[in-house]
Design an enzyme around this catalytic site. Structure first.
Site, PDB file in Angstrom:
ATOM      1  N   GLY A  31       0.713  -0.999   0.018  1.00 24.20           N
ATOM      2  CA  GLY A  31       0.015   0.073   0.256  1.00 24.20           C
ATOM      3  C   GLY A  31       0.807   1.196   0.147  1.00 24.20           C
ATOM      4  O   GLY A  31       2.004   1.214  -0.376  1.00 24.20           O
ATOM      5  N   HIS A  34       2.400   4.389  -5.277  1.00 26.74           N
ATOM      6  CA  HIS A  34       2.918   5.475  -5.868  1.00 26.74           C
ATOM      7  C   HIS A  34       2.897   5.114  -7.338  1.00 26.74           C
ATOM      8  O   HIS A  34       2.739   3.890  -7.657  1.00 26.74           O
ATOM      9  CB  HIS A  34       4.220   6.042  -5.379  1.00 26.74           C
ATOM     10  CG  HIS A  34       5.111   4.750  -5.171  1.00 26.74           C
ATOM     11  ND1 HIS A  34       5.751   4.041  -6.360  1.00 26.74           N
ATOM     12  CD2 HIS A  34       5.690   4.131  -4.006  1.00 26.74           C
ATOM     13  CE1 HIS A  34       6.738   3.176  -5.741  1.00 26.74           C
ATOM     14  NE2 HIS A  34       6.475   3.167  -4.453  1.00 26.74           N
ATOM     15  N   HIS A  37       4.003   1.570  -8.438  1.00 19.90           N
ATOM     16  CA  HIS A  37       3.211   0.506  -7.986  1.00 19.90           C
ATOM     17  C   HIS A  37       2.017   0.269  -9.241  1.00 19.90           C
ATOM     18  O   HIS A  37       1.823  -0.805  -9.726  1.00 19.90           O
ATOM     19  CB  HIS A  37       2.217   0.491  -6.717  1.00 19.90           C
ATOM     20  CG  HIS A  37       3.078   0.399  -5.421  1.00 19.90           C
ATOM     21  ND1 HIS A  37       3.453   1.411  -4.629  1.00 19.90           N
ATOM     22  CD2 HIS A  37       3.544  -0.679  -4.784  1.00 19.90           C
ATOM     23  CE1 HIS A  37       4.020   1.103  -3.547  1.00 19.90           C
ATOM     24  NE2 HIS A  37       4.264   0.102  -3.771  1.00 19.90           N
ATOM     25  N   GLN A  62       7.768  -9.294   7.988  1.00 22.07           N
ATOM     26  CA  GLN A  62       9.020  -8.895   7.051  1.00 22.07           C
ATOM     27  C   GLN A  62       9.653  -7.907   7.708  1.00 22.07           C
ATOM     28  O   GLN A  62      10.670  -7.299   7.067  1.00 22.07           O
ATOM     29  CB  GLN A  62       8.524  -8.757   5.740  1.00 22.07           C
ATOM     30  CG  GLN A  62       7.925  -7.472   5.097  1.00 22.07           C
ATOM     31  CD  GLN A  62       7.547  -7.622   3.835  1.00 22.07           C
ATOM     32  OE1 GLN A  62       6.509  -8.345   3.325  1.00 22.07           O
ATOM     33  NE2 GLN A  62       8.010  -6.774   3.088  1.00 22.07           N
ATOM     34  N   GLY A 148       8.331  -5.029  -8.596  1.00 22.63           N
ATOM     35  CA  GLY A 148       9.338  -3.927  -8.939  1.00 22.63           C
ATOM     36  C   GLY A 148      10.641  -4.114  -8.789  1.00 22.63           C
ATOM     37  O   GLY A 148      11.125  -4.776  -7.644  1.00 22.63           O
ATOM     38  N   LYS A 150      12.855  -2.215  -7.984  1.00 17.31           N
ATOM     39  CA  LYS A 150      13.587  -1.462  -6.874  1.00 17.31           C
ATOM     40  C   LYS A 150      14.138  -2.516  -5.884  1.00 17.31           C
ATOM     41  O   LYS A 150      15.342  -2.141  -5.331  1.00 17.31           O
ATOM     42  CB  LYS A 150      12.858  -0.396  -6.310  1.00 17.31           C
ATOM     43  CG  LYS A 150      13.553   0.492  -5.372  1.00 17.31           C
ATOM     44  CD  LYS A 150      12.783   1.592  -4.566  1.00 17.31           C
ATOM     45  CE  LYS A 150      11.770   1.071  -3.782  1.00 17.31           C
ATOM     46  NZ  LYS A 150      12.580   0.653  -2.548  1.00 17.31           N
ATOM     47  N   MET A 185      11.361   5.792  -6.593  1.00 18.52           N
ATOM     48  CA  MET A 185       9.881   5.977  -5.870  1.00 18.52           C
ATOM     49  C   MET A 185       9.903   4.924  -4.680  1.00 18.52           C
ATOM     50  O   MET A 185      10.188   3.832  -5.239  1.00 18.52           O
ATOM     51  CB  MET A 185       8.782   5.908  -6.769  1.00 18.52           C
ATOM     52  CG  MET A 185       8.645   7.183  -7.688  1.00 18.52           C
ATOM     53  SD  MET A 185       7.267   7.277  -8.487  1.00 18.52           S
ATOM     54  CE  MET A 185       7.316   8.524  -9.537  1.00 18.52           C
ATOM     55  N   SER A 186       9.413   5.359  -3.508  1.00 17.01           N
ATOM     56  CA  SER A 186       9.293   4.420  -2.510  1.00 17.01           C
ATOM     57  C   SER A 186       8.246   5.015  -1.359  1.00 17.01           C
ATOM     58  O   SER A 186       8.070   6.063  -1.414  1.00 17.01           O
ATOM     59  CB  SER A 186      10.663   4.351  -1.751  1.00 17.01           C
ATOM     60  OG  SER A 186      10.404   3.525  -0.378  1.00 17.01           O
TER      61      SER A 186
END
Ligand code: PAF
Length: 290
Positions: A31, A34, A37, A62, A148, A150, A185-186
């Site tokens: 969730g 950005h 996603h 996690q 993703g 990243k 983006m994160s």
């Protein structure tokens, strides 16, 4: 759009989609969405998925005991609106008791690629990721699942798990979405103060310098020193800046395979990760299948 919180509910929606012959695409997320996603949703569509499911679940297993589980940014209403605007077909929003009911005792551990870098610094992290991803795969049973790049090491861990367990799912990995100044983006970028936000793109710049050094013929040590020097004197804490083989996440001097300049730094209290791929000009070696 179907908004489902229960396993039976999402399975009913999926059964109907399958009965129509639609290919099921799945984008698991935590969730606070950005553009990165949302671009994964687009990738699922490009790969022929007529029914795309996005899960939103901040997975407690996690996160380490001193990590940011309780303050991880959440905005369900905004996420739902963004996904609706992207014409997602179903959102799966399970509660903790749905994913980890009383007595839940099974954990999935992928050894090898889980061990270095993030695995070393965040003990149990990839076990939590693999456990929840396998569980979500079993609930959704997608034809295609999209992650993703990243989180490059996460992609490699999931790829390993899918191969090792012969899971009947195809994987796709979307390119890292970046802000105009290069910052990956994160959801965690929301933690950055304006001063920290101004500093954060230097991380991407440092990785880019490492890539440039490799292209000039630098050794692994030289490339890593270049990345470290690029951040020298800045008020950031380097966790690691490495040049690795993306299949193992171990250092390599080979230049015949794809390489990854990968790093983690702390800007204030925020830990950022990022990576850049260096595609080998000559060979057939690949990162996890795309
Ligand atoms: O990348 C993430 O957001 C999470 O690690 C994932 C894959 C949704 C599992 O919780």
């Amino acid at each position: 759009m179907n908004l489902c919180t229960g396993v039976d509910e999402i399975r009913d929606a999926l059964r109907a989609a399958r009965a129509e012959g639609l290919r099921i695409g799945f984008v698991p997320t935590m969730g606070f969405l950005h553009e990165g996603h949302l671009s994964l949703v687009d990738l699922a569509r490009e790969r022929g998925c007529g029914f795309v499911v996005v899960s939103i679940f901040v997975n407690p297993t996690q996160f380490g005991p001193n990590e940011d589980f309780s303050r991880y940014p959440r905005d369900e209403a905004r996420d739902v609106a963004l996904l609706e605007a992207r014409c997602v077909d179903a959102i799966f929003l399970p509660g903790i008791a749905t994913v980890y009911p009383e007595g839940h005792a099974t954990r999935v551990r992928v050894s090898g690629v889980s061990a270095p870098l993030e695995g070393e610094r965040r003990p149990g992290h990839f076990e939590g990721v693999a456990t929840v991803v396998l569980k979500l795969f079993n609930i959704v049973q997608p034809d295609l699942a999209v992650f993703g790049r990243k989180d490059a090491q996460q992609c490699a861990v999931i790829d390993r798990m899918v191969r090792d367990l012969d899971l009947p799912v195809e994987l796709a990995f979307g390119e890292t979405a970046r802000e105009h100044d290069g910052l990956a983006m994160s959801s965690r970028n929301a933690y950055l103060s304006p001063e920290e936000r101004a500093l954060a793109p230097r991380f991407h710049a440092a990785l880019s310098e490492g890539v440039a050094a490799v292209r000039r013929g630098a050794s692994t040590d030289e490339a890593e020193a270049t990345m470290t020097n690029a951040l020298r004197g800045l008020p950031v804490e380097i966790d690691y800046l490495r040049l690795v083989d993306p299949r193992t996440f171990l250092a390599t001097e080979s230049r015949d395979c794809e390489l990854l300049a990968v790093g983690a730094i702390r800007v204030g209290r925020t830990r950022l990760i990022d990576n850049l791929r260096i595609v080998a000009p000559s060979d057939g070696a690949t990162t996890p299948a795309t």
